[in-house]
Design an enzyme around this catalytic site. Structure first.
Site, mmCIF file in Angstrom:
data_model
loop_
_atom_site.group_PDB
_atom_site.id
_atom_site.type_symbol
_atom_site.label_atom_id
_atom_site.label_comp_id
_atom_site.label_asym_id
_atom_site.label_seq_id
_atom_site.Cartn_x
_atom_site.Cartn_y
_atom_site.Cartn_z
ATOM 1 N N SER A 1 33.857 10.368 -42.663
ATOM 2 C CA SER A 1 34.607 11.541 -43.119
ATOM 3 C C SER A 1 35.983 11.100 -43.634
ATOM 4 O O SER A 1 36.557 10.135 -43.121
ATOM 5 C CB SER A 1 34.752 12.478 -41.919
ATOM 6 N N PRO A 2 36.526 11.785 -44.639
ATOM 7 C CA PRO A 2 37.848 11.398 -45.147
ATOM 8 C C PRO A 2 38.925 11.539 -44.080
ATOM 9 O O PRO A 2 38.942 12.536 -43.359
ATOM 10 C CB PRO A 2 38.087 12.388 -46.292
ATOM 11 N N CYS B 1 43.170 10.852 -43.722
ATOM 12 C CA CYS B 1 44.478 10.416 -44.213
ATOM 13 C C CYS B 1 45.014 9.310 -43.318
ATOM 14 O O CYS B 1 44.992 9.439 -42.089
ATOM 15 C CB CYS B 1 45.475 11.566 -44.191
ATOM 16 N N GLN C 1 37.963 11.715 -51.862
ATOM 17 C CA GLN C 1 38.244 13.143 -51.753
ATOM 18 C C GLN C 1 39.497 13.448 -52.564
ATOM 19 O O GLN C 1 40.556 12.880 -52.304
ATOM 20 C CB GLN C 1 38.476 13.520 -50.288
ATOM 21 N N TYR D 1 44.635 23.706 -47.550
ATOM 22 C CA TYR D 1 45.310 23.097 -48.700
ATOM 23 C C TYR D 1 45.121 23.977 -49.949
ATOM 24 O O TYR D 1 44.509 25.043 -49.875
ATOM 25 C CB TYR D 1 44.835 21.649 -48.886
ATOM 26 N N ARG E 1 34.385 20.056 -49.975
ATOM 27 C CA ARG E 1 34.641 20.362 -48.553
ATOM 28 C C ARG E 1 35.251 21.750 -48.458
ATOM 29 O O ARG E 1 36.252 22.044 -49.112
ATOM 30 C CB ARG E 1 35.560 19.328 -47.900
#
Ligand SMILES: Cc1cc2nc3c(=O)[nH]c(=O)nc-3n(C[C@H](O)[C@H](O)[C@H](O)COP(=O)(O)O)c2cc1C
Length: 354
Positions: A35-36, A38, A99, A182, A230
């Protein structure tokens, strides 16, 4: 449920975690995806040795697909000054999946381990933030400037330009980040979008920006490459974005050529009560898969091979995305293969460790 009979055998119930999946021209050798996440470790958006080793470890660890963290399509779309970016050609470097993201009103904050608070001034490393409506994410936080039509066109163009760069860099899967509060999610949720133009109000209007971005990215991407989105399936808040709307949105995203919805939740409001438990978001992935009739990814508190295998076998989702468990154990895919009675597919270089 009726749609299941239309799905090819590798997508029908019965196929497990370790079975391959072909999406357009890309074949994943099993269903385990990183999973992405940060890393807040970039300067001016550029990847460095940390990203190479961090992502490379999970690729060597056997993940079928490694999704690079939320990567900002514009400079002001970064969450923090240390985010990865892809807003200029300098960012084109082969890094799998990426992503693409714009943080909107949640931009301009310090990295989590420095407090994660809004950065108030340019001197502090901050910048003015944009959003759907002049509503801050948290009380006392920066008030976003509402994007006008020209600003929205620029956002769509920035996603398209970023996708072109990602394809040039060799990425084979693009995921649009429309979750976690976001920018794109800010337009979807009635809690962050109070607009009265054609981007606010009705569900149709709130979906417009994301549908425009997805449509453009489908055009920019070669037909043989998959496009993921997503979504947060719910804001976990009264009067907010919720699963019924997410199902409608998924149907529309399918029509514009999106292949898979990676189903997460939350992020619109800073303080909501979320019933976090193993696999707590899986039912949302199941509903979207069955009611919108497209592939889904399940994410959130998936840590055990048997659990992940059951998600695929039960037809809840087509891929499992693991985040923190892969931070704890980059070799989790090999463990899953062993525990599910298969031989770990170690890289040839590691053959003597078999
Ligand atoms: C360090 C960290 C960074 C994250 N960054 C992102 C991100 O860039 N994009 C995103 O969609 N989710 C991000 N997430 C959320 C994860 O992708 C995942 O949805 C969440 O952690 C739940 O999965 P887990 O229980 O397997 O950790 C991040 C999570 C962590 C722990």
């Amino acid at each position: 449920m009726g749609r299941m009979s239309d799905l090819p055998p590798d997508r029908a119930p019965g196929a497990g975690l370790l079975s391959p999946l072909t999406i357009r021209g890309v074949t994943l050798r099993h269903r385990i995806v990183m999973s992405p996440m940060c890393q807040y470790s970039a300067e001016e958006g550029l990847g460095n040795d940390w990203h190479l080793v961090h992502l490379g470890s999970r690729a060597v660890g056997g993940a079928a697909l490694v999704v690079v963290e939320a990567t900002a399509v514009t400079r002001d779309g970064r969450i923090s000054p240390a985010d990865l970016g892809i807003w200029s050609d300098e960012h084109v470097e082969p890094l799998a999946g990426i992503q693409l993201a714009h943080a909107g009103r949640k931009a301009s904050t310090a990295p989590p381990w420095q407090g994660g608070h809004p950065l108030p001034t340019p001197e502090a490393g901050g910048w003015p933030v944009v959003g759907a409506s002049p509503l801050p994410f948290s009380p006392g936080g920066p008030v976003p400037a509402p994007l006008d039509e020209a600003g929205l066109d620029a956002v769509v163009d920035a996603f398209a330009a970023a996708a072109r760069r990602a394809l040039t860099a060799g990425f084979r899967v693009i995921e649009i980040h429309a979750a976690h509060g976001y920018l794109l999610h800010q337009f979807l949720s009635p809690l962050s979008n109070h607009r009265q133009d054609r981007y606010g109000g009705s569900l149709e209007n709130r979906m417009r920006l994301l549908l425009r971005v997805a449509e453009r990215l489908r055009v920019v991407s070669p037909t043989e490459l998959p496009l993921f989105v997503r979504l947060s399936a719910t804001d976990w808040a009264e009067g907010g974005w919720e699963i019924e709307q997410a199902v409608e949105l998924a149907k529309r995203l399918k029509e514009v050529g999106v292949d898979l919805i990676d189903v997460s939740s939350g992020g619109t409001l800073p303080k909501v009560s979320i019933p976090v438990a193993p696999g707590y978001q899986v039912p949302f992935a199941r509903r979207i898969r069955h009611e919108a009739g497209l592939l889904t990814g399940a994410v959130g508190m998936i840590t055990e091979p048997e659990q992940a295998d059951a998600i695929i076998r039960n037809g809840d989702a087509d891929l499992v995305f693991l985040a923190r468990e892969l931070l704890r154990d980059p070799y989790w895919p090999f463990r899953a293969q062993r525990e599910l009675g298969s031989t770990p597919a170690l890289p040839v270089q590691y053959g003597r460790a078999r």
